[in-house]
Write a protein that holds these residues in place. Structure first.
Motif, mmCIF file in Angstrom:
data_model
loop_
_atom_site.group_PDB
_atom_site.id
_atom_site.type_symbol
_atom_site.label_atom_id
_atom_site.label_comp_id
_atom_site.label_asym_id
_atom_site.label_seq_id
_atom_site.Cartn_x
_atom_site.Cartn_y
_atom_site.Cartn_z
ATOM 1 N N GLY A 28 0.787 -1.225 0.000
ATOM 2 C CA GLY A 28 0.000 0.000 0.000
ATOM 3 C C GLY A 28 0.818 1.273 0.000
ATOM 4 N N TRP A 29 2.124 1.162 -0.196
ATOM 5 C CA TRP A 29 2.949 2.355 -0.341
ATOM 6 C C TRP A 29 3.994 2.075 -1.407
ATOM 7 N N PRO A 30 4.595 3.135 -1.995
ATOM 8 C CA PRO A 30 5.513 2.959 -3.122
ATOM 9 C C PRO A 30 6.769 2.165 -2.751
ATOM 10 N N LEU A 31 7.371 1.596 -3.780
ATOM 11 C CA LEU A 31 8.639 0.906 -3.616
ATOM 12 C C LEU A 31 9.740 1.866 -3.175
ATOM 13 N N HIS A 32 10.650 1.342 -2.416
ATOM 14 C CA HIS A 32 11.869 2.042 -2.026
ATOM 15 C C HIS A 32 12.922 1.608 -3.038
ATOM 16 N N GLY A 33 13.481 2.543 -3.748
ATOM 17 C CA GLY A 33 14.483 2.211 -4.758
ATOM 18 C C GLY A 33 15.498 3.317 -4.885
ATOM 19 N N PRO A 34 16.413 3.190 -5.828
ATOM 20 C CA PRO A 34 17.485 4.178 -5.964
ATOM 21 C C PRO A 34 16.990 5.594 -6.218
ATOM 22 N N ASP A 35 15.867 5.721 -6.915
ATOM 23 C CA ASP A 35 15.377 7.056 -7.252
ATOM 24 C C ASP A 35 14.298 7.561 -6.301
ATOM 25 N N CYS A 52 2.242 7.454 7.895
ATOM 26 C CA CYS A 52 2.453 8.140 6.621
ATOM 27 C C CYS A 52 3.594 7.466 5.871
ATOM 28 N N THR A 53 3.748 7.843 4.618
ATOM 29 C CA THR A 53 4.875 7.406 3.812
ATOM 30 C C THR A 53 5.710 8.640 3.527
ATOM 31 N N ALA A 54 7.021 8.507 3.748
ATOM 32 C CA ALA A 54 7.924 9.645 3.608
ATOM 33 C C ALA A 54 9.276 9.160 3.096
ATOM 34 N N PRO A 55 10.146 10.085 2.692
ATOM 35 C CA PRO A 55 11.503 9.676 2.337
ATOM 36 C C PRO A 55 12.166 8.986 3.531
#
Length: 117
Positions: free
Chosen positions: A74-81, A93-96
């Motif tokens: 339910g939250w974006p992938l963590h990747g290089p970008d 929440c979802t954050a950097p």
């Protein structure tokens, strides 16, 4: 870290006046709802779980189940970008990635695998 869906528990344990902080494994009794187990009592305290703990239990269980079913919690992938991290606290929440500085310390260092033989 490659592509993943990391989360970070930010909610501190209520035991010992909060001295444990959001330490390792506090999320385990939240995930399994084992508040009354020895580990649950040790990490989350005696008595009935707080409304906030119950909300986090539902959040963690729901995201793990969604990931198991569909590969997406339910939250974006963590990747290089994009270093998206799910932060589990009173407000979810979802954050950097909040530990970006720590990750950068290890950038460029290669480690050999442990020889356990």
């Amino acid at each position: 870290m490659g592509r993943a869906h990391p989360y970070e528990l930010c909610r501190p344990s209520p035991v010992l006046g909060g001295a444990l902080g959001a330490s390792h494994a506090v999320d385990v009794p939240l995930l399994f709802g084992t508040f009354d187990s020895p580990a649950g009592r040790l990490l989350l305290g005696e008595g009935e779980p707080s409304a906030e703990a119950l909300r986090l239990t539902e959040e963690i269980r729901g995201s793990w189940a969604a990931f198991a079913r569909h590969g997406d919690p339910g939250w974006p992938l963590h990747g290089p970008d994009r270093r998206a991290t799910r932060l589990l606290d009173a407000e979810v929440c979802t954050a950097p990635c909040p530990e970006e500085w720590s990750r950068r310390i290890w950038h460029g260092h290669a480690f050999d695998p442990f020889d356990l033989t």
